[in-house]
Design a protein around this motif. Structure first.
Motif, PDB file in Angstrom:
ATOM      1  N   LEU A   1      57.262 -47.679 -64.609  1.00 31.00           N
ATOM      2  CA  LEU A   1      57.291 -49.112 -64.301  1.00 31.00           C
ATOM      3  C   LEU A   1      57.391 -49.878 -65.607  1.00 31.00           C
ATOM      4  N   TYR A   2      58.302 -50.841 -65.662  1.00 28.35           N
ATOM      5  CA  TYR A   2      58.456 -51.657 -66.860  1.00 28.35           C
ATOM      6  C   TYR A   2      58.863 -53.071 -66.464  1.00 28.35           C
ATOM      7  N   GLY A   3      58.639 -54.014 -67.382  1.00 23.32           N
ATOM      8  CA  GLY A   3      59.035 -55.403 -67.186  1.00 23.32           C
ATOM      9  C   GLY A   3      59.981 -55.823 -68.286  1.00 23.32           C
ATOM     10  N   HIS A   4      59.763 -57.020 -68.824  1.00 24.22           N
ATOM     11  CA  HIS A   4      60.443 -57.556 -70.007  1.00 24.22           C
ATOM     12  C   HIS A   4      61.870 -58.028 -69.762  1.00 24.22           C
ATOM     13  N   THR A   5      62.648 -57.346 -68.946  1.00 17.66           N
ATOM     14  CA  THR A   5      64.057 -57.720 -68.772  1.00 17.66           C
ATOM     15  C   THR A   5      64.239 -58.906 -67.834  1.00 17.66           C
ATOM     16  N   HIS A   6      63.277 -59.149 -66.964  1.00 21.60           N
ATOM     17  CA  HIS A   6      63.327 -60.196 -65.946  1.00 21.60           C
ATOM     18  C   HIS A   6      64.384 -59.924 -64.878  1.00 21.60           C
ATOM     19  N   VAL A   7      64.928 -58.723 -64.851  1.00 22.46           N
ATOM     20  CA  VAL A   7      65.975 -58.352 -63.897  1.00 22.46           C
ATOM     21  C   VAL A   7      65.476 -57.188 -63.036  1.00 22.46           C
ATOM     22  N   PRO A   8      65.446 -57.343 -61.702  1.00 20.09           N
ATOM     23  CA  PRO A   8      65.007 -56.245 -60.841  1.00 20.09           C
ATOM     24  C   PRO A   8      65.914 -55.021 -61.013  1.00 20.09           C
ATOM     25  N   PHE A   9      65.285 -53.838 -61.003  1.00 25.84           N
ATOM     26  CA  PHE A   9      66.037 -52.595 -61.189  1.00 25.84           C
ATOM     27  C   PHE A   9      65.269 -51.472 -60.541  1.00 25.84           C
ATOM     28  N   GLU A  10      66.009 -50.547 -59.938  1.00 26.65           N
ATOM     29  CA  GLU A  10      65.398 -49.356 -59.357  1.00 26.65           C
ATOM     30  C   GLU A  10      66.422 -48.238 -59.382  1.00 26.65           C
ATOM     31  N   LYS A  11      66.023 -47.098 -59.924  1.00 22.74           N
ATOM     32  CA  LYS A  11      66.911 -45.944 -59.969  1.00 22.74           C
ATOM     33  C   LYS A  11      66.068 -44.679 -60.105  1.00 22.74           C
TER      34      LYS A  11
ATOM     35  N   CYS B   1      61.826 -51.825 -62.337  1.00 25.36           N
ATOM     36  CA  CYS B   1      61.472 -53.102 -62.964  1.00 25.36           C
ATOM     37  C   CYS B   1      61.404 -54.126 -61.845  1.00 25.36           C
ATOM     38  N   PRO B   2      60.285 -54.839 -61.704  1.00 20.90           N
ATOM     39  CA  PRO B   2      60.148 -55.780 -60.597  1.00 20.90           C
ATOM     40  C   PRO B   2      60.894 -57.097 -60.792  1.00 20.90           C
ATOM     41  N   GLY B   3      61.490 -57.312 -61.956  1.00 21.57           N
ATOM     42  CA  GLY B   3      62.076 -58.612 -62.246  1.00 21.57           C
ATOM     43  C   GLY B   3      60.997 -59.533 -62.793  1.00 21.57           C
ATOM     44  N   SER B   4      61.089 -60.797 -62.470  1.00 24.73           N
ATOM     45  CA  SER B   4      60.128 -61.767 -62.989  1.00 24.73           C
ATOM     46  C   SER B   4      59.692 -62.742 -61.904  1.00 24.73           C
ATOM     47  N   LEU B   5      58.392 -62.963 -61.828  1.00 22.91           N
ATOM     48  CA  LEU B   5      57.874 -64.000 -60.934  1.00 22.91           C
ATOM     49  C   LEU B   5      57.913 -65.367 -61.596  1.00 22.91           C
ATOM     50  N   GLY B   6      57.913 -65.406 -62.926  1.00 26.42           N
ATOM     51  CA  GLY B   6      57.816 -66.684 -63.626  1.00 26.42           C
ATOM     52  C   GLY B   6      59.122 -67.267 -64.106  1.00 26.42           C
TER      53      GLY B   6
ATOM     54  N   GLY C   1      57.592 -52.783 -71.949  1.00 29.79           N
ATOM     55  CA  GLY C   1      58.904 -52.268 -72.315  1.00 29.79           C
ATOM     56  C   GLY C   1      59.504 -52.830 -73.579  1.00 29.79           C
ATOM     57  N   HIS C   2      58.918 -53.900 -74.119  1.00 29.00           N
ATOM     58  CA  HIS C   2      59.499 -54.523 -75.310  1.00 29.00           C
ATOM     59  C   HIS C   2      59.507 -53.586 -76.512  1.00 29.00           C
TER      60      HIS C   2
ATOM     61  N   VAL D   1      63.889 -51.655 -73.591  1.00 30.13           N
ATOM     62  CA  VAL D   1      64.390 -51.656 -72.215  1.00 30.13           C
ATOM     63  C   VAL D   1      65.477 -52.696 -71.957  1.00 30.13           C
ATOM     64  N   LYS D   2      65.608 -53.684 -72.820  1.00 25.35           N
ATOM     65  CA  LYS D   2      66.696 -54.649 -72.628  1.00 25.35           C
ATOM     66  C   LYS D   2      68.054 -54.044 -72.988  1.00 25.35           C
ATOM     67  N   GLY D   3      68.051 -52.983 -73.799  1.00 29.95           N
ATOM     68  CA  GLY D   3      69.298 -52.317 -74.157  1.00 29.95           C
ATOM     69  C   GLY D   3      69.613 -51.170 -73.215  1.00 29.95           C
ATOM     70  N   ASP D   4      68.679 -50.237 -73.096  1.00 32.72           N
ATOM     71  CA  ASP D   4      68.791 -49.112 -72.166  1.00 32.72           C
ATOM     72  C   ASP D   4      67.398 -48.527 -71.964  1.00 32.72           C
ATOM     73  N   LEU D   5      67.317 -47.545 -71.123  1.00 32.88           N
ATOM     74  CA  LEU D   5      66.008 -46.967 -70.791  1.00 32.88           C
ATOM     75  C   LEU D   5      65.718 -45.659 -71.522  1.00 32.88           C
ATOM     76  N   ALA D   6      66.531 -45.287 -72.492  1.00 38.86           N
ATOM     77  CA  ALA D   6      66.400 -43.986 -73.147  1.00 38.86           C
ATOM     78  C   ALA D   6      65.007 -43.751 -73.721  1.00 38.86           C
ATOM     79  N   GLN D   7      64.485 -44.705 -74.500  1.00 38.82           N
ATOM     80  CA  GLN D   7      63.161 -44.527 -75.100  1.00 38.82           C
ATOM     81  C   GLN D   7      62.070 -44.482 -74.029  1.00 38.82           C
ATOM     82  N   ALA D   8      62.156 -45.380 -73.059  1.00 38.49           N
ATOM     83  CA  ALA D   8      61.152 -45.451 -71.996  1.00 38.49           C
ATOM     84  C   ALA D   8      61.151 -44.179 -71.157  1.00 38.49           C
ATOM     85  N   LEU D   9      62.328 -43.639 -70.854  1.00 41.55           N
ATOM     86  CA  LEU D   9      62.412 -42.396 -70.088  1.00 41.55           C
ATOM     87  C   LEU D   9      61.776 -41.238 -70.853  1.00 41.55           C
ATOM     88  N   ALA D  10      62.008 -41.185 -72.163  1.00 37.64           N
ATOM     89  CA  ALA D  10      61.421 -40.125 -72.983  1.00 37.64           C
ATOM     90  C   ALA D  10      59.901 -40.191 -72.963  1.00 37.64           C
TER      91      ALA D  10
END
Length: 168
Positions: free
Chosen positions: A105-115, A137-142, A80-81, A85-94
């Protein structure tokens, strides 16, 4: 089919091993920033991965974008970098819509999200979503930004897709 989604382990391979032990999942979708940590995953597990911005030295090991199909469900994977994706999901959705994905599915933000984005959601490059799109986004394990280390799950059945979260 039960799938584990993990991202951003950042050297905490033992956490990934614990998630796989706890869930017993046969499929792991890894969203980057810790490709080296995949060494702890049992050989019998199907692993699909994309590389993240911290996996720069492992450029040959995984693509930056990957489309997988499990149980007829089209899953687009990215760190997602490169898609903001840290700003919004517009590019990723496109990009997901261009790939006719059912799940992004995306990462990078380290914050769990589902919508789930509904049909008709406007897209950055014009047009609208032609089918619902589940973004996870699963968030971060690390290095979680909030609270516990997290991962996500996808359950794919004939009658639909269910996303969930787990924490360590």
């Amino acid at each position: 089919m039960d799938i584990v989604i993990a991202s951003d382990t950042h050297g905490k391979a033992e956490r990934l091993a614990e998630v796989m032990r706890r869930t017993g999942a046969a499929v792991l979708l890894f969203l980057g920033d810790g490709l080296r940590d995949l060494r702890v995953v049992d050989e019998g597990v199907t692993v699909r991965a994309v590389r993240g911005n911290c996996d720069w030295s492992l450029t040959a090991d995984a693509p930056e974008l990957r489309l997988e199909i499990f149980g007829g469900v089209r899953i687009l994977m990215m760190h997602g970098h490169r898609y903001g994706v840290k700003g919004d999901l517009a590019q990723a959705l496109a990009v997901a819509a261009e790939n006719e994905a059912d799940v992004l599915l995306y990462g990078h933000t380290h914050v769990p999200f589902e919508k789930t984005f509904p049909v008709g959601t406007p897209l950055l490059r014009g047009g609208t979503l032609q089918k619902p799109l589940l973004a996870v986004c699963p968030g971060s394990l690390g290095e979680p930004l909030r609270g516990d280390a997290t991962f996500a799950t996808l359950t794919v059945r004939k009658n639909g897709i269910l996303a969930g979260f787990g924490k360590l």
